[in-house]
Scaffold this motif. Structure first.
Motif, PDB file in Angstrom:
ATOM      1  N   LEU A 102      61.220  45.515  49.648  1.00 48.70           N
ATOM      2  CA  LEU A 102      62.714  45.945  49.310  1.00 48.70           C
ATOM      3  C   LEU A 102      62.832  47.431  48.793  1.00 48.70           C
ATOM      4  N   PHE A 103      61.867  47.658  47.817  1.00 56.26           N
ATOM      5  CA  PHE A 103      61.660  48.891  47.432  1.00 56.26           C
ATOM      6  C   PHE A 103      61.526  50.071  48.487  1.00 56.26           C
ATOM      7  N   LEU A 104      60.536  49.741  49.396  1.00 51.18           N
ATOM      8  CA  LEU A 104      60.314  50.687  50.486  1.00 51.18           C
ATOM      9  C   LEU A 104      61.474  50.850  51.317  1.00 51.18           C
ATOM     10  N   THR A 135      70.097  51.904  33.102  1.00 51.97           N
ATOM     11  CA  THR A 135      68.716  52.543  33.373  1.00 51.97           C
ATOM     12  C   THR A 135      68.496  53.830  33.223  1.00 51.97           C
ATOM     13  N   ASP A 136      69.727  54.707  33.073  1.00 52.06           N
ATOM     14  CA  ASP A 136      69.403  56.046  33.225  1.00 52.06           C
ATOM     15  C   ASP A 136      68.733  56.345  34.610  1.00 52.06           C
ATOM     16  N   THR A 137      68.959  55.794  35.679  1.00 56.10           N
ATOM     17  CA  THR A 137      68.319  56.129  36.949  1.00 56.10           C
ATOM     18  C   THR A 137      69.067  57.645  37.520  1.00 56.10           C
ATOM     19  N   GLY A 138      68.248  58.266  38.324  1.00 58.46           N
ATOM     20  CA  GLY A 138      68.747  59.398  38.785  1.00 58.46           C
ATOM     21  C   GLY A 138      67.827  60.594  38.748  1.00 58.46           C
ATOM     22  N   PHE A 193      65.516  50.092  40.607  1.00 61.03           N
ATOM     23  CA  PHE A 193      64.998  49.880  39.022  1.00 61.03           C
ATOM     24  C   PHE A 193      66.081  49.092  38.261  1.00 61.03           C
ATOM     25  N   GLU A 194      67.230  49.139  38.538  1.00 59.48           N
ATOM     26  CA  GLU A 194      68.233  48.123  37.966  1.00 59.48           C
ATOM     27  C   GLU A 194      67.713  46.648  38.021  1.00 59.48           C
TER      28      GLU A 194
END
Length: 409
Positions: free
Chosen positions: A266-268, A322-325, A334-335
């Motif tokens: 899923l990540f990939l 998450t502070d993703t980006g 990441f969520e």
């Protein structure tokens, strides 16, 4: 502290009044419905969607399907509301699409967005997007004086931001921290314009002072010390929400070596391959292993998790974020890991899921339109192969994502 109206509410009200070019009704049948509220899951549910919004949701026997409706069988599947990230960063519409590909259908961006993302925020007023919905803070304010604070608040207000963001942090003693008289001026000026203020922080003492000054949203965990009774009482009494961003801490040290999630299919499926290559460079991994700041963040992650547990037990509203980006903080995926960490910290799977749906929507003042699958709200939802209430890791078993009742391609 007075209840302040956000510009996000106006955005969503305008969206509600906009007619679509073609009237479409769809009936999603046969799935178990977890609607984002505290109600029990509904087996063999029908979710009826008209023009992108929920018309009805409930047991199949209680929802009448119009003859003209398109029927979509989801027998054996599980429907949950689209996830809401209360603290992310997009930078582009392409990244908003990446968020959505992992089931994160709304992102509250807390700083430094591009004109393209502002335009996407404006466009979603007229019709449901084919990417995550987004709300924006504009530049993270860093004024040097109270007068400068008022000037900077006026500038972002003129850009019609949804919230104001400031940092009150010394980056583990390596940079100056915003002074109290300055952040108090930011909060006062923002409130005068009907805008709330989200705060980046690290230390317990700063959290106490910012809360007393009227901050509206705590956008990171307290990480230096365990929260004490005075802070817990003040935070609960204020109604201010708390976003733990546990995966932000993980991102500071996890690339000491190649992390196990790099092998997840899923990540990939949607991961930024350039980022993957960068963080796997041997020299970069060695820098991470020897970084004093990375090791300090790693050592204090348990404090953040303990504080999350204490605040949650006390009844403080927790909004998943998450502070993703930034590089290595993989948007969307990441969520999903954040939810797992929240359960590891002591929340039940149901509580963690609500933190990313109805609770996050209330915290961000967008709950009239988002956060649960109830009549009148946008039909943003994720179809899963198994229930995340049984095992939170099932949030990764995604079959399809819908925004405004339309399946993402």
């Amino acid at each position: 502290m007075p209840r302040l109206l956000t510009r996000a509410a106006g955005v969503l009200c305008l969206a509600a009044s906009t007619a679509t070019a073609q009237s479409v009704t769809r009936a999603f049948t046969g799935a178990t419905l977890i609607d984002g509220t505290t109600r029990a899951p509904i087996a063999n549910a029908t979710l009826l969607v008209h023009d992108g919004r929920v018309l009805a949701a409930g047991p199949a026997a209680s929802v009448r399907i119009p003859a003209e409706a398109q029927r979509v069988s989801l027998q054996g599947k599980v429907i949950v509301p689209g996830l809401i990230n209360a603290h992310g960063h997009a930078s582009s519409v392409a990244n908003l699409a990446t968020y959505a590909a992992y089931g994160v259908t709304t992102v509250y961006s807390l700083g430094d967005e591009t004109a393209e993302v502002f335009a996407a925020r404006d466009a979603q007023r007229r019709s449901a997007p084919q990417h995550a919905r987004v709300f924006v803070a504009g530049p993270v304010l860093n004024p040097s004086s109270p007068d400068d604070a008022r000037t900077q608040v006026a500038a972002v207000a003129d850009r019609r931001v949804d919230i104001v963001k400031i940092r009150v942090d010394d980056n583990l003693g390596t940079s100056p921290k915003m002074k109290p008289e300055v952040y108090k001026a930011v909060i006062e000026a923002a409130h005068a314009r009907g805008l709330r203020v989200a705060v980046h922080l690290y230390y317990l003492d700063d959290a106490k002072a910012l809360l007393a000054a009227g901050a509206d949203f705590i956008a990171h965990s307290v990480r230096d010390l365990p929260v004490d009774g005075a802070f817990v009482t003040a935070l609960k009494g204020s109604g201010v929400c708390y976003s733990p961003t546990l995966m932000r801490e993980v991102s500071t040290y996890v690339y000491e070596s190649t992390p196990s999630f790099f092998a997840d299919s899923l990540f990939l499926a949607h991961a930024n391959r350039e980022w993957m290559a960068t963080v796997q460079q041997p020299a970069r991994q060695e820098v991470t292993r020897t970084s004093r700041s990375a090791q300090r963040y790693k050592a204090q992650l348990p404090v953040a998790m303990q504080n999350l547990a204490a605040l949650h037990r006390a009844g403080v509203p927790i909004a998943m974020g998450t502070d993703t980006g930034p590089l290595g903080r993989f948007q969307g995926y990441f969520e999903l890991m954040e939810l797992e960490m929240m359960v590891d910290a002591g929340m039940t799977p149901a509580e963690a899921l609500r933190s990313a749906t109805s609770v996050a929507a209330r915290c961000l003042r967008v709950d009239r339109e988002l956060g649960s699958l109830e009549p009148g709200k946008w039909a943003d939802f994720v179809v899963l192969d198994a229930s995340p209430l049984e095992r939170i890791q099932n949030i990764r078993r995604q079959h399809a994502v819908f925004i405004g009742g339309e399946q993402l391609k």
